[in-house]
Write an enzyme that holds these catalytic residues in place. Structure first.
Site, PDB file in Angstrom:
ATOM      1  CG  ASP A   1      -1.992   0.962   1.289  1.00  0.00           C
ATOM      2  OD1 ASP A   1      -2.520   1.345   0.244  1.00  0.00           O
ATOM      3  OD2 ASP A   1      -2.310   1.427   2.402  1.00  0.00           O
TER       4      ASP A   1
ATOM      5  CE  LYS B   1      -5.621  -0.633  -1.345  1.00  0.00           C
ATOM      6  NZ  LYS B   1      -6.067  -0.073  -0.050  1.00  0.00           N
TER       7      LYS B   1
ATOM      8  CG  ASP C   1      -7.155  -7.198   9.088  1.00  0.00           C
ATOM      9  OD1 ASP C   1      -6.175  -6.935   8.355  1.00  0.00           O
ATOM     10  OD2 ASP C   1      -7.361  -6.623  10.171  1.00  0.00           O
TER      11      ASP C   1
HETATM   12  P1  IMP Z   1       1.678  -0.230   3.934  1.00  0.00           P
HETATM   13  O1  IMP Z   1       2.702  -0.237   5.014  1.00  0.00           O
HETATM   14  O2  IMP Z   1       0.929   1.053   3.869  1.00  0.00           O
HETATM   15  O3  IMP Z   1       2.195  -0.657   2.581  1.00  0.00           O
HETATM   16  O4  IMP Z   1       0.536  -1.186   4.385  1.00  0.00           O
HETATM   17  C1  IMP Z   1       0.588  -2.508   4.340  1.00  0.00           C
HETATM   18  C2  IMP Z   1      -0.396  -3.100   5.318  1.00  0.00           C
HETATM   19  O5  IMP Z   1      -1.592  -2.305   5.470  1.00  0.00           O
HETATM   20  C3  IMP Z   1      -0.837  -4.414   4.778  1.00  0.00           C
HETATM   21  O6  IMP Z   1       0.010  -5.470   5.177  1.00  0.00           O
HETATM   22  C4  IMP Z   1      -2.249  -4.535   5.279  1.00  0.00           C
HETATM   23  O7  IMP Z   1      -2.241  -5.162   6.553  1.00  0.00           O
HETATM   24  C5  IMP Z   1      -2.749  -3.114   5.433  1.00  0.00           C
HETATM   25  N1  IMP Z   1      -3.605  -2.701   4.290  1.00  0.00           N
HETATM   26  C6  IMP Z   1      -3.346  -1.771   3.359  1.00  0.00           C
HETATM   27  N2  IMP Z   1      -4.346  -1.641   2.476  1.00  0.00           N
HETATM   28  C7  IMP Z   1      -5.284  -2.545   2.851  1.00  0.00           C
HETATM   29  C8  IMP Z   1      -6.579  -2.907   2.323  1.00  0.00           C
HETATM   30  O8  IMP Z   1      -7.101  -2.413   1.298  1.00  0.00           O
HETATM   31  N3  IMP Z   1      -7.241  -3.878   3.014  1.00  0.00           N
HETATM   32  C9  IMP Z   1      -6.744  -4.485   4.123  1.00  0.00           C
HETATM   33  N4  IMP Z   1      -5.538  -4.185   4.637  1.00  0.00           N
HETATM   34  C10 IMP Z   1      -4.820  -3.213   4.007  1.00  0.00           C
HETATM   35 MG    MG Z   2      -3.741  -5.808   8.181  1.00  0.00          MG
END
Ligand code: IMP
Ligand code: MG
Length: 180
Positions: free
Chosen positions: A104, A132, A160
């Site tokens: 994300d 994403k 989740d």
């Molecule tokens: P990042 O550190 O922002 O890349 O986020 C990664 C973590 O955020 C993932 O491992 C998920 O646990 C959570 N996450 C991000 N987007 C989503 C989503 O659309 N649905 C569920 N969990 C998400």
């Molecule tokens: Mg999560």
């Protein structure tokens, strides 16, 4: 009433997921050639994906787990906390494939990759179920990925919302009134 009632629409169904995993498993296997490696599954989100993925990879692999969580139960990821990492002998001089549910903002995967490198991994490649790219705040791209998704909060197949919906066999968008 079941978890299915909370889903607005299905983005990727079971057949699409299976097809994508077959493709990615072949890419991973080709990427490592004859070499073995260790799959490091990031708990809890990637447990469903990792368990399907490893069964499609014929290389000699080992499996390790790492747990990370971000504070807060909403749809925005907060400060990352690493709850546990594999043992030293599982990391040092090993070729690791870090597997997560979704890329994300990129904060989680880049921090975890750094941590594994700091602990002596020989190499760290990354494999995510969903990507994403529109949300990225840290410059990182996954070496392998199954699907790209639009900027939408999704659940299922390990992902989740507030700890729930991981058991959905597909990926779906949650009905908006449930989280906004
Ligand atoms: P990042 O550190 O922002 O890349 O986020 C990664 C973590 O955020 C993932 O491992 C998920 O646990 C959570 N996450 C991000 N987007 C989503 C989503 O659309 N649905 C569920 N969990 C998400
Ligand atoms: Mg999560």
């Amino acid at each position: 009433m079941s978890v299915h009632d909370d889903i607005d629409r299905i983005l990727f169904d079971e057949q699409q997921i299976k097809t994508a995993i077959d493709r990615v498993a072949a890419e991973v296997s080709r990427g490592y050639g004859d070499r073995g490696f260790t799959v490091v599954s990031v708990l809890k989100g990637s447990c469903v994906f990792a368990s399907d993925l490893i069964r499609r990879i014929p290389n000699r692999i080992e499996l390790a787990f790492l747990a990370a969580s971000s504070y807060g139960a909403g749809t925005e990821s907060g400060e990352l906390r690493i709850d546990f990492v594999p043992t030293g002998s599982e990391i040092e001089d090993r070729d690791l494939l870090l597997v997560d549910d979704i890329l994300d903002t990129g904060r989680t995967l880049s921090k975890l990759r750094e941590e594994l490198q700091r602990r002596g991994a020989r190499s760290v490649r990354t494999c995510v179920f969903l990507d994403k790219p529109s949300r990225r705040s840290v410059p990182i791209s996954a070496d392998f990925r199954c699907f790209e998704v639009e900027n939408l909060f999704v659940v299922g197949y390990g992902l989740d919302y507030a700890g729930r919906y991981r058991n959905l066999p597909y990926v779906g968008a949650l009905r908006r009134e449930l989280y906004s």
